[in-house]
Design an enzyme around this catalytic site. Structure first.
Site, PDB file in Angstrom:
ATOM      1  N   ASP A 105       0.739  -1.216   0.193  1.00 27.85           N
ATOM      2  CA  ASP A 105       0.176   0.075  -0.005  1.00 27.85           C
ATOM      3  C   ASP A 105       0.821   1.325  -0.005  1.00 27.85           C
ATOM      4  OD1 ASP A 105      -1.903  -1.939  -0.022  1.00 27.85           O
ATOM      5  OD2 ASP A 105      -2.734  -1.255   2.149  1.00 27.85           O
ATOM      6  N   CYS A 132      -2.252  -2.752   7.544  1.00 30.04           N
ATOM      7  CA  CYS A 132      -2.141  -3.772   6.230  1.00 30.04           C
ATOM      8  C   CYS A 132      -0.719  -4.542   6.300  1.00 30.04           C
ATOM      9  CB  CYS A 132      -2.310  -2.862   5.049  1.00 30.04           C
ATOM     10  SG  CYS A 132      -4.056  -2.078   4.955  1.00 30.04           S
ATOM     11  N   LYS A 169      -6.810  -4.604  -3.375  1.00 30.56           N
ATOM     12  CA  LYS A 169      -7.365  -5.576  -2.330  1.00 30.56           C
ATOM     13  C   LYS A 169      -8.320  -4.687  -1.544  1.00 30.56           C
ATOM     14  CE  LYS A 169      -3.580  -4.327   0.925  1.00 30.56           C
ATOM     15  NZ  LYS A 169      -4.467  -3.688   1.953  1.00 30.56           N
ATOM     16  N   GLU A 201      -4.654  -0.703  -1.533  1.00 36.93           N
ATOM     17  CA  GLU A 201      -5.936  -0.896  -0.655  1.00 36.93           C
ATOM     18  C   GLU A 201      -6.928   0.059  -1.590  1.00 36.93           C
ATOM     19  OE1 GLU A 201      -5.921   0.076   3.455  1.00 36.93           O
ATOM     20  OE2 GLU A 201      -8.368  -0.222   3.503  1.00 36.93           O
ATOM     21  N   GLN A 203       8.382 -14.642  21.318  1.00 34.39           N
ATOM     22  CA  GLN A 203       7.904 -16.022  21.324  1.00 34.39           C
ATOM     23  C   GLN A 203       8.667 -16.935  20.332  1.00 34.39           C
ATOM     24  OE1 GLN A 203       3.607 -16.488  22.597  1.00 34.39           O
ATOM     25  NE2 GLN A 203       3.554 -14.419  21.693  1.00 34.39           N
ATOM     26  N   LYS A 229      -7.673  -4.972   4.552  1.00 35.99           N
ATOM     27  CA  LYS A 229      -6.330  -4.583   5.126  1.00 35.99           C
ATOM     28  C   LYS A 229      -5.311  -5.643   4.555  1.00 35.99           C
ATOM     29  CE  LYS A 229      -8.227  -0.951   7.246  1.00 35.99           C
ATOM     30  NZ  LYS A 229      -8.350   0.062   6.267  1.00 35.99           N
ATOM     31  N   VAL A 270       3.501   0.263   4.136  1.00 39.55           N
ATOM     32  CA  VAL A 270       2.549   1.003   5.186  1.00 39.55           C
ATOM     33  C   VAL A 270       1.124   0.275   5.229  1.00 39.55           C
ATOM     34  CG1 VAL A 270       3.995   3.022   4.937  1.00 39.55           C
ATOM     35  CG2 VAL A 270       1.670   2.894   3.555  1.00 39.55           C
ATOM     36  N   THR A 271       0.531   0.617   6.695  1.00 37.40           N
ATOM     37  CA  THR A 271       0.982   1.072   7.851  1.00 37.40           C
ATOM     38  C   THR A 271       1.547  -0.340   8.496  1.00 37.40           C
ATOM     39  OG1 THR A 271      -1.009   1.225   8.711  1.00 37.40           O
ATOM     40  CG2 THR A 271      -0.218   3.312   7.998  1.00 37.40           C
TER      41      THR A 271
END
Ligand code: C5J
Length: 224
Positions: free
Chosen positions: A24, A162, A129, A72, A202, A132, A157-158
């Protein structure tokens, strides 16, 4: 196979099976007068990542590697924009309203175009798209699998909207994912930092992160 210094561990990626995904980088988010600004954001906060994405894009292009750009945007009749998205928040201009760069967040309008610095080549994939995430309601997964792509390097971004949504979608689909730390920006720097940390926590629950310098260095090494 190139390996780069990344967190939480080194990241090895087979060049021919790796794509650069640029999320985006369109005028609607990066320039004044678009969707991002209409939501009250300071678009200047997205500027630092632009030359970084440019450098990584140049390195991918120089090696003939796969590049994916996303935008987007919605159909002109907004038939793919759910009321929940259309009505969200209190923007000065809503999706579909006429703005200084054409209709806000509508496919094909000037604001929907990728910024000139990163304009796609005819050989590169461009995914329009409505959500997001770039895998939702798009042919992206099929196009990547048809090319044998297994590893994705993310930019754009951002960060926490997204980019992160798409990276999580990709992770769930079995792609090995790395976010290039300085090739992404947010209107909220603290959210960017939190996103980088949650991705690599993790043991890399969503994937890896690394600076662009490490990506570029690994690509140079792969040439020699
Ligand atoms: C947003 C995006 N922030 N590309 N879109 O609405 O992150």
């Amino acid at each position: 196979m190139p390996t780069l210094e990344a967190q939480p561990t080194p990241f090895t990626f087979p060049l021919s099976k790796t794509a650069l995904v640029i999320i985006d980088m369109q005028r609607d988010f990066v320039e004044p007068g678009g969707f991002g600004a209409a939501l009250g954001n300071d678009v200047k906060l997205l500027a630092p990542s632009i030359p970084v994405v440019e450098a990584v894009l140049a390195a991918f292009r120089a090696r003939g590697l796969t590049v994916v750009h996303t935008r987007e945007g919605h159909r002109a009749d907004l038939g793919d924009c759910p009321p929940a998205k259309l009505g969200r928040g209190k923007p000065s201009l809503r999706i579909g309203d006429p703005g200084p760069m054409g209709r806000i967040l509508v496919t094909g309008e000037p604001g929907n175009q990728i910024i000139p610095e990163l304009a796609p080549l005819a050989s590169e994939l461009v995914i329009d798209k409505p959500g997001k995430g770039a895998f939702y309601a798009t042919p992206l997964d099929g196009l990547l699998r048809a090319r044998g792509i297994t590893h994705l390097l993310f930019s754009g971004v951002t960060t926490e909207v997204c980019v992160q949504t798409t990276m999580r979608e990709a992770n769930d689909r079995g792609y090995e994912c790395l976010l290039i730390e300085d090739a992404t920006d947010s209107y909220f720097p603290a959210f960017k930092q939190a996103t980088l940390e949650m991705i690599r926590a993790q043991g890399g629950i969503v994937g890896w992160t690394a600076p662009s310098a490490a990506v570029l260095e690994a690509l140079r090494h792969a040439d020699s």
